[in-house]
Scaffold this motif. Structure first.
Motif, short mmCIF file in Angstrom:
data_model
loop_
_atom_site.label_atom_id
_atom_site.label_comp_id
_atom_site.label_asym_id
_atom_site.label_seq_id
_atom_site.Cartn_x
_atom_site.Cartn_y
_atom_site.Cartn_z
N GLY A 158 -25.05 23.30 -51.17
CA GLY A 158 -24.19 22.12 -51.16
C GLY A 158 -24.68 20.85 -50.37
N ALA A 159 -25.65 21.16 -49.49
CA ALA A 159 -26.14 20.11 -48.52
C ALA A 159 -27.15 19.20 -49.39
CB ALA A 159 -26.96 20.87 -47.29
N LEU A 160 -27.30 19.65 -51.05
CA LEU A 160 -28.22 19.05 -51.61
C LEU A 160 -27.81 17.57 -51.68
CD1 LEU A 160 -29.00 21.62 -54.17
CD2 LEU A 160 -30.48 20.55 -52.69
N VAL A 161 -26.88 17.17 -51.24
CA VAL A 161 -26.44 15.83 -51.61
C VAL A 161 -27.32 14.88 -50.48
CG1 VAL A 161 -24.16 16.53 -51.95
CG2 VAL A 161 -24.66 15.44 -50.08
N LEU A 162 -28.20 15.45 -50.38
CA LEU A 162 -29.14 14.86 -49.38
C LEU A 162 -28.36 14.54 -48.16
CD1 LEU A 162 -31.12 13.20 -51.84
CD2 LEU A 162 -31.94 14.26 -50.43
N GLY A 163 -27.87 15.55 -48.15
CA GLY A 163 -27.81 15.86 -46.79
C GLY A 163 -26.66 15.52 -45.96
N TRP A 164 -26.65 15.22 -46.30
CA TRP A 164 -26.50 13.84 -45.66
C TRP A 164 -25.08 13.53 -45.49
CZ3 TRP A 164 -28.88 11.64 -50.57
CH2 TRP A 164 -30.12 12.74 -51.04
N GLY A 165 -24.49 13.38 -44.63
CA GLY A 165 -23.43 13.23 -44.28
C GLY A 165 -22.71 13.78 -42.80
N GLY A 166 -23.75 14.12 -41.93
CA GLY A 166 -23.66 14.76 -40.73
C GLY A 166 -23.21 13.54 -39.93
N PRO A 167 -23.32 13.88 -38.33
CA PRO A 167 -22.90 12.70 -37.57
C PRO A 167 -23.78 11.38 -37.61
CG PRO A 167 -23.15 14.95 -36.43
CD PRO A 167 -23.78 15.13 -38.03
N ALA A 168 -23.17 10.50 -37.56
CA ALA A 168 -24.02 9.26 -37.80
C ALA A 168 -24.90 8.88 -36.83
CB ALA A 168 -22.77 7.97 -37.88
N LEU A 169 -26.02 8.31 -37.03
CA LEU A 169 -26.93 7.79 -36.15
C LEU A 169 -26.47 6.69 -35.37
CD1 LEU A 169 -30.42 8.32 -37.95
CD2 LEU A 169 -29.42 9.88 -36.23
N ALA A 170 -26.91 6.08 -34.33
CA ALA A 170 -26.32 5.07 -33.59
C ALA A 170 -26.16 3.82 -34.32
CB ALA A 170 -27.50 4.57 -32.51
N GLU A 171 -24.61 3.17 -34.33
CA GLU A 171 -24.52 2.20 -35.35
C GLU A 171 -25.56 1.17 -34.99
OE1 GLU A 171 -20.53 -0.38 -36.24
OE2 GLU A 171 -20.24 1.35 -34.68
N GLN A 172 -25.74 0.31 -35.87
CA GLN A 172 -26.73 -0.67 -36.00
C GLN A 172 -26.06 -1.91 -36.72
OE1 GLN A 172 -30.69 0.24 -36.82
NE2 GLN A 172 -30.50 2.15 -35.43
N GLN A 173 -26.74 -3.14 -36.13
CA GLN A 173 -26.33 -4.27 -36.73
C GLN A 173 -27.44 -5.25 -36.39
OE1 GLN A 173 -22.37 -5.96 -35.64
NE2 GLN A 173 -21.38 -4.48 -36.74
N GLY A 174 -27.40 -6.31 -37.32
CA GLY A 174 -28.28 -7.37 -37.03
C GLY A 174 -29.10 -7.56 -38.43
N PRO A 175 -30.09 -8.48 -38.19
CA PRO A 175 -30.87 -8.87 -39.45
C PRO A 175 -31.70 -7.81 -40.19
CG PRO A 175 -31.95 -9.75 -37.78
CD PRO A 175 -30.82 -9.18 -37.23
N THR A 176 -31.76 -7.54 -41.74
CA THR A 176 -32.53 -6.80 -42.29
C THR A 176 -33.09 -7.56 -43.64
OG1 THR A 176 -31.01 -4.68 -41.79
CG2 THR A 176 -32.45 -4.51 -43.78
N THR A 177 -34.42 -7.12 -43.62
CA THR A 177 -35.12 -7.68 -44.72
C THR A 177 -35.85 -6.55 -45.42
OG1 THR A 177 -35.38 -9.68 -43.84
CG2 THR A 177 -36.93 -9.37 -45.64
N VAL A 178 -35.50 -6.48 -46.70
CA VAL A 178 -36.37 -5.29 -47.55
C VAL A 178 -37.13 -6.09 -48.59
CG1 VAL A 178 -36.14 -3.22 -49.03
CG2 VAL A 178 -34.29 -4.06 -47.36
N GLU A 179 -38.50 -5.70 -48.62
CA GLU A 179 -39.59 -6.19 -49.34
C GLU A 179 -40.32 -5.07 -50.08
OE1 GLU A 179 -40.75 -10.27 -47.17
OE2 GLU A 179 -41.54 -8.65 -45.98
N PRO A 180 -40.84 -5.74 -51.17
CA PRO A 180 -41.05 -6.93 -51.84
C PRO A 180 -39.75 -7.23 -52.67
CG PRO A 180 -43.05 -5.55 -52.56
CD PRO A 180 -41.97 -4.68 -52.01
N ALA A 181 -39.08 -8.33 -52.73
CA ALA A 181 -37.98 -8.47 -53.27
C ALA A 181 -38.03 -8.24 -54.88
CB ALA A 181 -37.49 -10.18 -53.25
N GLY A 182 -37.00 -7.80 -55.57
CA GLY A 182 -37.03 -7.60 -56.86
C GLY A 182 -37.75 -6.30 -57.20
N ALA A 183 -38.69 -5.50 -56.38
CA ALA A 183 -39.39 -4.48 -56.80
C ALA A 183 -38.50 -3.30 -57.00
CB ALA A 183 -40.35 -4.11 -55.59
N ALA A 184 -38.99 -2.33 -58.14
CA ALA A 184 -38.57 -1.14 -58.25
C ALA A 184 -39.12 -0.01 -57.45
CB ALA A 184 -38.65 -0.64 -59.74
#
Length: 223
Positions: free
Chosen positions: A20-46
């Protein structure tokens, strides 16, 4: 072959929770909450995300290993947002992804087979720059259902009544960036005799994230 002891039935059902953990996993205790600017590149890439090595799931003393897991672009999903939406001055950047599949799975319990069904084909994914940078996948409610056959018949549903956000650590790389999970997730196990009341399973896995349009231009997360 000797007849399995009753404990084997319990272990086989624990395997359901582990898968059941196959959902990647993913749902345990959260890592430190973060905010601030984020940029993902290259724009529009698959982009694609493919398992590196094996994914390992644990519940108690049961281990399940899966050798194949992949999410690929298609149907308008797995895309870095076009500019200027690939930059957020106040937080994460994200969009829809095609749900990863999970195959080539084996357990360390004799006479137990597992089938993993992704019941919702589209998930959400966000990326947040930070120390460390995080990628969060949101699995829709009941988005993963696992069934076992063999020594016991059980059904494990991941977060059946609410969406489940799962966090991994993002590391920029060239030509592939990596997304690593080491966490736990909630599951609900149902079934007849031998299906225990297990509500959590561990998950560790690493995915290589590559630019499907131009593999030489890596997908990166920055401020």
């Amino acid at each position: 072959m000797s007849v399995p002891r009753p404990r084997s039935r319990t272990r086989s059902c624990l395997a359901v929770a582990a898968v059941g953990a196959l959902v990647l996993g993913w749902g345990g205790p959260a890592l430190a909450e973060q905010q601030g600017p984020t940029t993902v590149e290259p724009a529009g890439a698959a982009f694609s995300a493919e398992l590196v090595g094996s994914a390992i799931f644990t519940a108690g003393d049961v281990t399940i290993t899966c050798g194949i897991s992949l999410t690929s672009p298609g149907d308008g999903n797995n895309l870095v947002p076009d500019a200027p939406d690939n930059h957020n001055p106040d937080g994460a950047v994200g969009g829809p992804i095609n749900a990863p599949n999970f195959t080539d799975c084996t357990t360390d319990v004799i006479l137990v087979d597992a089938t993993v069904t992704v019941s919702d084909p589209v998930w959400q994914m966000t990326m947040q720059n930070g120390s460390p940078s995080l990628a969060t996948m949101v699995v829709p409610a009941a988005g993963i259902v696992v069934n076992t056959t063999g020594l016991a018949t059980c059904t494990a549903t991941v977060s059946p009544t609410a969406d489940a956000p799962i966090e991994g650590v993002w590391s920029n790389g060239d030509p592939a960036s990596t997304l690593a999970f080491d966490t736990a997730t909630a599951v609900v196990v149902e079934g007849g005799f031998g299906c225990p009341n297990v509500d959590e399973a561990g998950f560790t896995a690493t995915y290589a994230v590559t630019n499907a349009d131009d593999p030489a231009s890596p997908i990166t997360v920055s401020g």
